[in-house]
Design a protein around this motif. Structure first.
Motif, short mmCIF file in Angstrom:
data_model
loop_
_atom_site.label_atom_id
_atom_site.label_comp_id
_atom_site.label_asym_id
_atom_site.label_seq_id
_atom_site.Cartn_x
_atom_site.Cartn_y
_atom_site.Cartn_z
N GLU A 114 0.96 -0.77 0.11
CA GLU A 114 0.14 -0.03 0.05
C GLU A 114 1.12 0.94 0.25
N LYS A 115 0.44 2.36 -0.53
CA LYS A 115 1.76 3.56 -0.49
C LYS A 115 0.21 4.73 -0.22
N SER A 116 0.40 5.74 0.67
CA SER A 116 -0.21 7.40 1.10
C SER A 116 1.05 8.51 1.83
N ALA A 117 -0.12 9.35 0.84
CA ALA A 117 0.66 10.34 1.51
C ALA A 117 1.03 11.10 2.45
N ASP A 118 -0.31 10.72 3.70
CA ASP A 118 -0.54 11.14 4.78
C ASP A 118 -0.29 10.38 5.60
N ASN A 119 -0.87 8.90 5.43
CA ASN A 119 -0.58 7.20 6.65
C ASN A 119 -1.55 7.91 7.72
N GLY B 281 21.72 0.28 -2.49
CA GLY B 281 22.01 0.37 -0.74
C GLY B 281 19.48 0.96 -0.41
N LYS B 282 19.55 1.95 -0.71
CA LYS B 282 18.14 1.94 -0.65
C LYS B 282 17.59 1.38 -0.96
N ILE B 283 17.75 0.36 -2.02
CA ILE B 283 16.67 -0.74 -2.28
C ILE B 283 16.97 -1.11 -1.21
N LYS B 284 17.84 -1.97 -0.78
CA LYS B 284 17.92 -3.04 0.35
C LYS B 284 17.55 -2.24 1.79
N THR B 285 17.18 -1.23 1.65
CA THR B 285 17.12 -0.24 2.95
C THR B 285 15.22 -0.49 2.93
N PHE B 286 14.93 -0.29 1.87
CA PHE B 286 13.12 -0.23 1.18
C PHE B 286 12.50 -1.30 1.98
N LEU B 287 13.58 -2.23 1.51
CA LEU B 287 12.99 -4.01 1.31
C LEU B 287 12.57 -3.72 2.89
N GLY B 288 14.28 -3.94 2.98
CA GLY B 288 14.25 -4.81 5.14
C GLY B 288 13.25 -3.81 5.72
N VAL B 289 12.63 -2.76 5.23
CA VAL B 289 11.90 -1.68 6.02
C VAL B 289 11.03 -2.40 5.98
N VAL B 290 10.22 -1.89 4.89
CA VAL B 290 8.82 -2.08 4.85
C VAL B 290 9.07 -4.42 5.04
N ARG B 291 9.79 -5.28 4.71
CA ARG B 291 8.90 -6.26 5.70
C ARG B 291 9.34 -6.31 6.79
N ASN B 292 9.83 -5.80 7.94
CA ASN B 292 9.69 -5.47 9.02
C ASN B 292 8.17 -5.11 9.88
N GLY B 293 7.56 -4.08 8.63
CA GLY B 293 6.19 -4.00 9.38
C GLY B 293 6.08 -2.21 9.57
N SER B 294 7.17 -2.26 9.53
CA SER B 294 7.17 -0.73 8.93
C SER B 294 7.27 0.26 7.26
N ALA B 295 6.41 1.74 7.62
CA ALA B 295 5.97 2.30 6.64
C ALA B 295 7.62 2.79 5.99
N PHE B 296 8.24 3.18 4.82
CA PHE B 296 9.01 3.75 5.04
C PHE B 296 8.50 5.09 3.67
N LYS B 297 9.06 6.19 3.79
CA LYS B 297 8.98 7.75 3.19
C LYS B 297 10.22 7.05 1.90
N LEU B 298 9.47 6.72 0.42
CA LEU B 298 9.83 7.16 -0.82
C LEU B 298 9.02 8.28 -1.85
N GLY B 299 10.04 9.84 -1.86
CA GLY B 299 9.16 11.08 -2.77
C GLY B 299 8.41 11.57 -1.88
N ASP B 300 7.34 11.39 -2.66
CA ASP B 300 5.91 11.89 -1.88
C ASP B 300 4.84 11.31 -0.88
N TYR B 301 5.70 9.63 -1.19
CA TYR B 301 4.75 8.45 -0.36
C TYR B 301 5.08 7.58 0.94
N PHE B 302 4.36 7.22 1.62
CA PHE B 302 4.97 6.14 2.50
C PHE B 302 4.26 4.92 1.28
N TYR B 303 5.51 3.88 1.92
CA TYR B 303 4.57 2.33 1.48
C TYR B 303 4.93 1.88 2.19
#
Length: 74
Positions: A19-24, A46-68
């Motif tokens: 999922e993505k969200s602009a404002d959580n 490095g950014k991709i690894k961080t994104f995948l690790g954070v999202v896989r662990n259940g947190s939201a990750f901000k990239l550009g205008d959205y949280f994923y």
């Protein structure tokens, strides 16, 4: 599966709805194709690894205008 430059598998999110969200507060589903072909395209390994690790662990990750995040269970 996504591999790094040494062919080591990175955290996988392929089995989860994303999922993505602009404002959580309002979350909308986004396709795996969009995540991998648009959102992560052109980012450093490095950014991709961080994104995948954070999202896989259940947190939201901000990239550009959205949280994923992985879609929350109902």
């Amino acid at each position: 599966m996504v591999e790094d430059q040494f062919h080591i598998e990175m955290e996988s999110i392929e089995d989860f709805s994303i999922e993505k969200s602009a404002d959580n507060s309002f979350w909308e589903e986004v396709s795996q194709e969009e995540v991998f072909n648009k959102v992560l395209a052109g980012l450093s390994e490095g950014k991709i690894k961080t994104f995948l690790g954070v999202v896989r662990n259940g947190s939201a990750f901000k990239l550009g205008d959205y949280f994923y995040r992985i879609k929350a269970s109902a």
